[in-house]
Design a protein around this motif. Structure first.
Motif, short mmCIF file in Angstrom:
data_model
loop_
_atom_site.label_atom_id
_atom_site.label_comp_id
_atom_site.label_asym_id
_atom_site.label_seq_id
_atom_site.Cartn_x
_atom_site.Cartn_y
_atom_site.Cartn_z
N GLY A 1 0.82 -1.21 0.00
CA GLY A 1 0.00 0.00 0.00
C GLY A 1 0.85 1.26 0.00
O GLY A 1 0.33 2.37 -0.05
N ILE A 2 2.17 1.09 0.06
CA ILE A 2 3.11 2.20 0.02
C ILE A 2 3.74 2.24 -1.37
O ILE A 2 3.99 1.20 -1.96
CB ILE A 2 4.22 2.04 1.09
CG1 ILE A 2 3.60 1.88 2.49
CG2 ILE A 2 5.22 3.19 1.03
CD1 ILE A 2 2.77 3.05 2.97
N VAL A 3 3.98 3.44 -1.88
CA VAL A 3 4.61 3.59 -3.18
C VAL A 3 5.73 4.63 -3.10
O VAL A 3 5.73 5.48 -2.22
CB VAL A 3 3.61 4.02 -4.28
CG1 VAL A 3 2.58 2.95 -4.53
CG2 VAL A 3 2.95 5.33 -3.94
N ILE A 4 6.66 4.51 -4.03
CA ILE A 4 7.67 5.53 -4.25
C ILE A 4 7.33 6.16 -5.59
O ILE A 4 7.17 5.46 -6.59
CB ILE A 4 9.09 4.93 -4.28
CG1 ILE A 4 9.41 4.28 -2.93
CG2 ILE A 4 10.11 6.01 -4.64
CD1 ILE A 4 10.68 3.47 -2.92
N ALA A 5 7.17 7.46 -5.60
CA ALA A 5 6.87 8.20 -6.83
C ALA A 5 8.05 9.12 -7.12
O ALA A 5 8.61 9.72 -6.20
CB ALA A 5 5.58 9.00 -6.67
N GLN A 6 8.41 9.22 -8.40
CA GLN A 6 9.58 10.01 -8.75
C GLN A 6 9.30 10.99 -9.88
O GLN A 6 8.52 10.69 -10.79
CB GLN A 6 10.73 9.09 -9.20
CG GLN A 6 11.21 8.17 -8.12
CD GLN A 6 12.34 7.29 -8.58
OE1 GLN A 6 12.40 6.87 -9.73
NE2 GLN A 6 13.26 7.00 -7.67
N THR A 7 9.97 12.13 -9.78
CA THR A 7 9.97 13.11 -10.85
C THR A 7 11.36 13.73 -10.90
O THR A 7 12.18 13.50 -10.00
CB THR A 7 8.88 14.19 -10.64
OG1 THR A 7 8.73 14.93 -11.84
CG2 THR A 7 9.18 15.10 -9.48
N THR A 8 11.64 14.50 -11.94
CA THR A 8 12.91 15.19 -12.06
C THR A 8 12.66 16.64 -12.47
O THR A 8 11.65 16.95 -13.10
CB THR A 8 13.82 14.53 -13.12
OG1 THR A 8 13.14 14.51 -14.37
CG2 THR A 8 14.22 13.13 -12.73
N VAL A 9 13.60 17.51 -12.08
CA VAL A 9 13.57 18.92 -12.47
C VAL A 9 14.99 19.38 -12.76
O VAL A 9 15.95 18.75 -12.32
CB VAL A 9 12.92 19.83 -11.40
CG1 VAL A 9 11.45 19.53 -11.23
CG2 VAL A 9 13.65 19.72 -10.09
N GLY B 1 16.78 24.39 -6.52
CA GLY B 1 15.81 25.08 -5.67
C GLY B 1 14.39 24.59 -5.93
O GLY B 1 13.60 24.43 -5.01
N ARG B 2 14.08 24.36 -7.19
CA ARG B 2 12.75 23.85 -7.56
C ARG B 2 12.56 22.44 -7.00
O ARG B 2 11.49 22.08 -6.52
CB ARG B 2 12.60 23.84 -9.09
CG ARG B 2 11.23 23.55 -9.55
CD ARG B 2 10.42 24.86 -9.57
NE ARG B 2 9.02 24.54 -9.50
CZ ARG B 2 8.25 24.80 -8.46
NH1 ARG B 2 8.70 25.43 -7.43
NH2 ARG B 2 6.98 24.46 -8.46
N ALA B 3 13.63 21.62 -7.07
CA ALA B 3 13.55 20.27 -6.52
C ALA B 3 13.27 20.31 -5.02
O ALA B 3 12.41 19.58 -4.51
CB ALA B 3 14.86 19.52 -6.79
N GLN B 4 13.97 21.19 -4.32
CA GLN B 4 13.75 21.30 -2.88
C GLN B 4 12.35 21.80 -2.57
O GLN B 4 11.71 21.33 -1.62
CB GLN B 4 14.82 22.21 -2.27
CG GLN B 4 16.19 21.57 -2.30
CD GLN B 4 17.28 22.48 -1.76
OE1 GLN B 4 17.03 23.58 -1.29
NE2 GLN B 4 18.51 22.01 -1.84
N ALA B 5 11.85 22.74 -3.36
CA ALA B 5 10.49 23.25 -3.14
C ALA B 5 9.44 22.17 -3.39
O ALA B 5 8.47 22.06 -2.64
CB ALA B 5 10.23 24.46 -4.04
N LEU B 6 9.65 21.37 -4.43
CA LEU B 6 8.70 20.27 -4.71
C LEU B 6 8.75 19.21 -3.61
O LEU B 6 7.71 18.67 -3.23
CB LEU B 6 9.00 19.65 -6.07
CG LEU B 6 8.59 20.47 -7.28
CD1 LEU B 6 9.19 19.89 -8.56
CD2 LEU B 6 7.08 20.57 -7.40
N ALA B 7 9.92 18.93 -3.11
CA ALA B 7 10.05 17.94 -2.04
C ALA B 7 9.39 18.45 -0.75
O ALA B 7 8.54 17.78 -0.17
CB ALA B 7 11.52 17.62 -1.80
#
Length: 110
Positions: A5-13, A17-23
């Motif tokens: 029931g747990i998932v790992i979802a991934q994206t890239t940028v 700074g944008r990566a940190q804001a999305l995280a």
């Protein structure tokens, strides 16, 4: 194969700074229990007929299958790419204490 029931979802940028804001934004909104920003890497990809190269950061979110649609919509809305990477991986095992923590910390506040 059974899942937890747990998932790992991934994206890239292409911006740290944008990566940190999305995280941080996803964790603050309780859409994910945690998010990791990987060090930058070089990506090669085909886009509009050409092979492109970019420096990118990968964000990996740990969340539940239940919260995944909301997280996906949020990332799509907050992301800057026309076609952002969005990949989900089922978690098929792990520490039960950690999996319970992910479920609790990504649950919507009532």
């Amino acid at each position: 194969m059974e899942t937890t029931g747990i998932v790992i979802a991934q994206t890239t940028v292409d911006d740290e700074g944008r990566a940190q804001a999305l995280a941080r934004g996803a964790v603050e909104a309780r859409l994910a229990a945690c998010a990791h920003v990987d060090p930058p890497f070089t990506a090669f990809y085909r886009w509009e007929g050409s092979v492109e190269t970019a420096r990118e950061w990968r964000i990996s979110y740990k969340t539940t299958e239940r919260r995944l649609p909301e997280l996906a919509a949020w990332v799509q809305r907050e992301h800057g790419y026309e076609v952002p990477e969005w990949i989900t991986l089922p978690v098929t095992g792990g520490s039960q204490a950690y999996l319970r923590w992910v479920a609790a910390e990504s649950a919507a506040e009532e």
